[in-house]
Design an enzyme around this catalytic site. Structure first.
Site, PDB file in Angstrom:
ATOM      1  N   GLY A  36       3.357  -0.834  14.448  1.00 16.83           N
ATOM      2  CA  GLY A  36       3.532   0.351  15.293  1.00 16.83           C
ATOM      3  C   GLY A  36       3.580   0.021  16.772  1.00 16.83           C
ATOM      4  CB  ALA A  73      -1.280   3.124   7.518  1.00 15.22           C
ATOM      5  CE1 TYR A 140       6.203  -0.778   0.620  1.00 17.16           C
ATOM      6  CE2 TYR A 140       8.247  -0.521  -0.625  1.00 17.16           C
ATOM      7  CZ  TYR A 140       7.344  -0.049   0.317  1.00 17.16           C
ATOM      8  OH  TYR A 140       7.573   1.142   0.944  1.00 17.16           O
TER       9      TYR A 140
END
Length: 720
Positions: A36, A73, A140
Site C-alpha cells: 500500500g 489486506a 494463493y
C-alpha cells in the site's frame, strides 16, 4: 458510523475508503504498507500501520466499536504464493482468522471479505457461477478458498454472518503490476513510455475485467444491506487481450506488439457470472471497458508527469557518500602515516615507536572497534619490521628475537582485547537500542490510541452538551471517569450513579480470580449489601449472562432492581447493581440512562485495567505482591474518601518488616486476605495491610490468626 478497512492504502482499499468517506463514515485504515501507499488517501482518517496477524489489532477493536469491517489486506501475487506459500498463508489465512475473530468478539455489524476468482482454478464452465466446484491451482487460490471456509464456519459455529466477494480481474487507477488485473496497468505503463507490448500466446485468451469504482460501489451497498454468503463480483463479460490492446491504441495511438510463447498453465478463458449479486443487491457495473480504460490511462499519464518532475530531487537522495563509508579506513591510515613519518625521519626512537604504536592501536580500537584495531595491529607490526630491517637486521633473525616477538605479541593482545571489548559493547548497545525501539514502538502505539480515545471523548462531550437534553450531565460523568486508577473508578462510579440516576443504593462487585463469586468492592452505604455474590445463584447468572442490562421486572426475591455486568470481550470484570429507585424514575428512560452510564464505566474500567497490566512491574516490589509506597498511598486515600462519602468501612493494619522472614510473612498474609485487599510498604520500613469492606471484629480475627503464625500486626486506622 465507523468502518475499518484492512489494506486500505492499497489499490482496491483506497477506492473503497474514498467511497465510505464521501458517504459520511469515519474511516479507519489498517495496513502494513507492504504494497500500500499512504499517498493514495488524501482525506482525514485514522491510520494504523500494523499487519493483520499482529496482536495489536485487538487494541484497535477494543478501543472502537466498528459498524463495518472490510478485509482487503492480502498477499495478491500468485507467483509469490508459489515461491513462499508459508508467508502467503500467514497473511491470507492467519490474518483473516485474526480479523474475523475480533469482528465477532467485538460485535461488528457487517464483515466483508475479499476473495478471488482464483478459487475456481482451471474451470471451463463459463460463465462461472458461485455453485461451481472450486479447484484452486496455486497457494494463493487455496488460501482464499480457506478464508471463505472460515467465514462459512463462523456462520455455523457462532451465527456470525459475513459477505464474501469473489473478484474477477479488477483494474483502475493506483494499481500496481501484480495479478491478472495488472495486465492493464502494465500495458498502459509501457504504452506511455513508448515501449512494445509482450503478449503471451496468440492474444485470444479472455478475461473478465471490472473497474475498481464498481467494486467499491458494490462493497458500500453491501454494508447497508442484509446480504450474506458468497458472491461473484464481475461484469459477466469476456474481452480478449487483442481486443484490449485495440482499445488502448484508440486512446494512445498505434503501438508495437510482440507475441511470445504462452505461459504454462495459463487459463485460456475466464468469466464470472454476476447474476446472483445483481438480483440480491440490486447492483450492476456502471463503467464500460472503454470508460474504465480512459480513467486509468489519464491517471497513469498524470503519474508519469509527477515522476518526471520529482526525478531530479529523488536522484539527489541516493546512497550515502563514499567518504562516510571509507572514513574509518582513511583516518586509520592518516594516523599511521604520521607515526611512520616520525619513524622514517628519525624523529623518535624504536622504543618510542612501540609506545606510539600501542597508543595508536588503543585509540583506533576504542573509536572504531575490532576491524580497524586489527588493521592497526598489522600496520604497526609492518612498521616495526621495517624499522628492524633499516637497522640491518635480517627477517629470519627476527623469528627468534624474543624482544621483537614480545612486541608483536603485545600489539596483537592489545588490538584483540580492545577490539573485542569495543565490539561486544557495540553489539550490546545495538541489542539495547533494538529493545528500546521495540518499547518505543509499543509506547507510541498505545499513546496514539490514548490520544485518539481522548479526541473521541471530547467529541462525544461536545455532542452531548449541545443536545440541550438532561443527558448533558454525562459531561460530568466523563470527567469523573477520566482516570487510570481502577479503585478511583469504582468509587466515582457510585457517586455518578447516585447523582445521575437519583438512586440511593449502589453496589459494585468485582469478579473473583477463582471465577466462583463476585466480591463487594464499593457500596453507597445506604443500607448493608451482601459482601459476596455467588456465581451459581440464579439471579446472578441471569445478570452475568445478559448481553444488555438486567431489569428485575419479574420481582425476583433478593435480586436488585437493575444490574449490569461489565466485561472486556468475553472476560467478566465486575457487576453493578442499583436499588431503592423512586417509583417515578422506574421508566424506559432511566433504563437507557443506566445502560449508557454502565457502558461508559465499562470502557473506563477496561482502559484502566489494561494500563494497570502494562505498568504492573512499576507498582509492586520485585517478585512480591507488595505495592510500592506511592501506589499504596493512592489506594488508601481512595478508601478514606469512600469512608467519608459513603461510610464504606476499611481497616489499616501495620507491622514491622522482618528481612529474614519477609517472603514467608507476605505469602501467609496473602493467603488470609481477600483479592480486594492490598499489601504495601511505608517509608518507615513498615508492612501495611489494607482491608476493604471489613469490620473491626473481622480485622481482629485476622490479626489473631496471623499472630499464631508469628506475624505481628496491629490496627492503626479504620474502626478503632
Amino acid at each position: 458510523m465507523r468502518v475499518l478497512i484492512t489494506g486500505g492504502y492499497g489499490f482496491i482499499g483506497s477506492h473503497v475508503a474514498d467511497r465510505y468517506f464521501k458517504e459520511g463514515y469515519d474511516v479507519f485504515i489498517l495496513d502494513d504498507l507492504s504494497t500500500g501507499n499512504k499517498e493514495h488517501i488524501k482525506f482525514k482518517h485514522k491510520s494504523y500501520i500494523v499487519s493483520v496477524e499482529d496482536k495489536k489489532c485487538e487494541e484497535i477493536f477494543r478501543s472502537y466499536h466498528f459498524d463495518v469491517v472490510i478485509h482487503l489486506a492480502a498477499q495478491v501475487s500468485v507467483m509469490k504464493s508459489i515461491l513462499d506459500p508459508k508467508r502467503d498463508t500467514e497473511i491470507n489465512a492467519v490474518g483473516l482468522v485474526n480479523i474475523l475473530s475480533l469482528s465477532h468478539k467485538y460485535k461488528v455489524g457487517k464483515f466483508i471479505f475479499a476473495s478471488s476468482a482464483a478459487v475456481y482454478g482451471a474451470n471451463e464452465q463459463l460463465p462461472l457461477q458461485e455453485t461451481n466446484r472450486c479447484n484452486p491451482i496455486s497457494p494463493y487460490g487455496m488460501s482464499k478458498w480457506l478464508g471463505e471456509s472460515y467465514c462459512e464456519k463462523w456462520r455455523e459455529l457462532y451465527s456470525y454472518e459475513s459477505v464474501v466477494f469473489r473478484f474477477s480481474n479488477v483494474y483502475g487507477p493506483r494499481q500496481g503490476n501484480t495479478g491478472e488485473g495488472g495486465v492493464i496497468s502494465t500495458f498502459l505503463e509501457r504504452i506511455t513510455e513508448g515501449k512494445y507490448l509482450d503478449i503471451y500466446g496468440d492474444g485470444e485468451q479472455t478475461r473478465d475485467f471490472i473497474y475498481v469504482g464498481d467494486v467499491a460501489d458494490a462493497i458500500y451497498r453491501t454494508s447497508n444491506s442484509n446480504l450474506s454468503g458468497i458472491y461473484n463480483l464481475s461484469t459477466n463479460s469476456e474481452i480478449s487481450i487483442n481486443e484490449l490492446v485495440g482499445l488502448m491504441e484508440e486512446l494512445h495511438g498505434e503501438t508495437e506488439v510482440a507475441y511470445t510463447a504462452a505461459k504454462e498453465g495459463d487459463i485460456q478463458r475466464s468469466s464470472l457470472s454476476n447474476e446472483k449479486v445483481v438480483n440480491d443487491l440490486d447492483w450492476s457495473p456502471m463503467f464500460s471497458m472503454k470508460r474504465g480504460l480512459e480513467q486509468t490511462y489519464e491517471w497513469i499519464k498524470d503519474k508519469k508527469t509527477k515522476q518526471t518532475s520529482e526525478k531530479t530531487v529523488t536522484s539527489s537522495k541516493k546512497a550515502p557518500s563514499l567518504f562516510k563509508q571509507f572514513q574509518p579506513y582513511i583516518e586509520n591510515v592518516l594516523v599511521f602515516s604520521v607515526i611512520a613519518w616520525l619513524t622514517l625521519a628519525n624523529q623518535v626512537s624504536v622504543l618510542n615507536i612501540v609506545d606510539f604504536a600501542l597508543f595508536y592501536i588503543l585509540i583506533i580500537g576504542v573509536i572504531y572497534g575490532n576491524r580497524q584495531s586489527i588493521i592497526a595491529v598489522c600496520l604497526s607490526i609492518g612498521l616495526l619490521i621495517f624499522e628492524k630491517i633499516l637497522e640491518g637486521r635480517e627477517l629470519i633473525s627476527l623469528t627468534y628475537d624474543t624482544s621483537f616477538l614480545l612486541q608483536v605479541a603485545l600489539f596483537l593482545s592489545i588490538g584483540l582485547i580492545v577490539g573485542y571489548s569495543i565490539e561486544r559493547k557495540n553489539n550490546l548497545l545495538k541489542e539495547q537500542k533494538s529493545k528500546l525501539e521495540e518499547h518505543e514502538d509499543r509506547y507510541s502505539f498505545l499513546s496514539d490510541m490514548h490520544a485518539e480515545m481522548r479526541e473521541v471523548k471530547k467529541e462525544l462531550q461536545l455532542r452531548v452538551l449541545n443536545t440541550g437534553d438532561g443527558l448533558g450531565k454525562i459531561h460530568y460523568l466523563l470527567k469523573e471517569l477520566d482516570t487510570l486508577d481502577p479503585e478511583r473508578i469504582y468509587l466515582n462510579s457510585i457517586d455518578v450513579l447516585q447523582k445521575m440516576m437519583k438512586v440511593k443504593k449502589v453496589s459494585i462487585y468485582k469478579f473473583s480470580n477463582d471465577n466462583a463469586s463476585y466480591k463487594l468492592v464499593a457500596d453507597s452505604g445506604s443500607f448493608k449489601s451482601s459482601a459476596t455474590l455467588k456465581v451459581e445463584d440464579d439471579y446472578v447468572q441471569q445478570i452475568a449472562n445478559k448481553k444488555s442490562i438486567f431489569v428485575n421486572k419479574t420481582l425476583l426475591p433478593n435480586a436488585p432492581l437493575m444490574a449490569a455486568c461489565l466485561s472486556n470481550g468475553e472476560e467478566k470484570i465486575a457487576l453493578i447493581t442499583i436499588d431503592d429507585l423512586e417509583f417515578e424514575h422506574i421508566s424506559l428512560y432511566h433504563e437507557n440512562l443506566f445502560k449508557i452510564i454502565t457502558e461508559l464505566i465499562e470502557a473506563a474500567l477496561v482502559r484502566a485495567l489494561h494500563f494497570q497490566s502494562l505498568s504492573e512491574q512499576e507498582h509492586f516490589l520485585a517478585q512480591s505482591p507488595v505495592l510500592k509506597e506511592s501506589v499504596f498511598q493512592k489506594i488508601l486515600q481512595t478508601k478514606r474518601e469512600a469512608y467519608t462519602k459513603f461510610q464504606i468501612p476499611y481497616l489499616l493494619l501495620e507491622g514491622m518488616i522482618n528481612e529474614e522472614t519477609f517472603i514467608h510473612d507476605v505469602t501467609e498474609i496473602s493467603k488470609e486476605i481477600d483479592e480486594t485487599d492490598y499489601i504495601g510498604e511505608s517509608n518507615e520500613h513498615h508492612l501495611l495491610v489494607l482491608l476493604a469492606n471489613t469490620s473491626k471484629q473481622a480485622g481482629e480475627q485476622l490479626v489473631s490468626r496471623l499472630s499464631e503464625k508469628g506475624i505481628v500486626l496491629k490496627l492503626v486506622e479504620g474502626e478503632l
